[in-house]
Design a protein around this motif. Structure first.
Motif, short mmCIF file in Angstrom:
data_model
loop_
_atom_site.label_atom_id
_atom_site.label_comp_id
_atom_site.label_asym_id
_atom_site.label_seq_id
_atom_site.Cartn_x
_atom_site.Cartn_y
_atom_site.Cartn_z
N ALA A 114 0.86 -1.18 0.00
CA ALA A 114 0.00 0.00 0.00
C ALA A 114 0.89 1.23 0.00
O ALA A 114 1.92 1.26 0.67
CB ALA A 114 -0.92 0.00 1.21
N GLY A 115 0.49 2.21 -0.76
CA GLY A 115 1.25 3.45 -0.82
C GLY A 115 0.31 4.63 -0.82
O GLY A 115 -0.74 4.62 -1.44
N VAL A 116 0.69 5.66 -0.08
CA VAL A 116 -0.10 6.87 -0.03
C VAL A 116 0.33 7.77 -1.18
O VAL A 116 1.50 8.12 -1.30
CB VAL A 116 0.08 7.60 1.32
N ILE A 117 -0.62 8.10 -2.03
CA ILE A 117 -0.37 8.98 -3.16
C ILE A 117 -0.39 10.43 -2.69
O ILE A 117 0.44 11.23 -3.08
CB ILE A 117 -1.45 8.81 -4.25
N ARG A 118 -1.38 10.73 -1.87
CA ARG A 118 -1.58 12.10 -1.41
C ARG A 118 -2.11 12.07 0.01
O ARG A 118 -3.01 11.31 0.32
CB ARG A 118 -2.56 12.81 -2.33
N LEU A 119 -1.54 12.91 0.86
CA LEU A 119 -1.99 13.07 2.23
C LEU A 119 -1.99 14.56 2.52
O LEU A 119 -0.95 15.20 2.52
CB LEU A 119 -1.06 12.33 3.19
#
Length: 167
Positions: A114-119
């Motif tokens: 899982a990877g966060v694209i935008r936070l």
């Protein structure tokens, strides 16, 4: 070079340096306030790890079910899903309910990556890869992969999934 020419050259050089300095300051300010630097996924590892962990745990729970207990899965989903994601999930589970029971299906989902694209603020967008292990009564187990784009919102101190999109 005469005195006046030297003075003009020094004045021109000073103006040029002042303009160059102003340009560099404006560029630095633009970089600091640009869209990418507003993305905490690039700068805040603790927050990124937290949203990844919470959303991953939620997906593993709500995308795993057995014919013996779809109500537990539905209850877990009610605690982790809100907005369009909750509506999408309830519709899916309603369609699968009879089929899951008829085939005695058990599905176990595990987040592989899982990877966060935008936070940004209280919103997060992630890409999630899942392995899903399915077992039907009397049949061999099968493994499939799933890719999701997930949108989540921080609400009451925990990350809730607001939208799910299969890729």
């Amino acid at each position: 070079m005469g005195g006046r020419a030297r003075l003009r050259a020094l004045t021109a050089a000073a103006v040029l340096l002042a303009l160059l300095g102003a340009g560099l300051l404006a560029g630095a300010r633009y970089q600091r306030s640009g869209a990418d630097t507003g993305n905490r996924a690039l700068t805040d590892r603790a927050a990124t790890d937290r949203v990844t962990r919470e959303v991953g745990d939620a997906l593993a729970r709500i995308l795993s079910y057995s014919a013996a207990d779809t109500d537990a899965t539905r209850a877990a989903a009610a605690g982790w899903l809100t907005g369009p994601a909750g509506d999408q999930y309830r519709g899916l589970l309603d369609r699968l309910r009879g089929w899951v029971g008829d085939q005695q299906l058990t599905l176990t989902s595990k987040v592989v990556s899982a990877g966060v694209i935008r936070l940004s603020g209280d919103r997060a967008e992630l890409l999630v890869l899942l392995d899903q292990h399915a077992t039907r009564a009397g049949g061999p187990p099968t493994v499939t992969a799933a890719q999701l784009r997930v949108t989540a919102r921080l609400d009451g101190g925990r990350w809730l999934i607001t939208d799910l999109e299969s890729l």
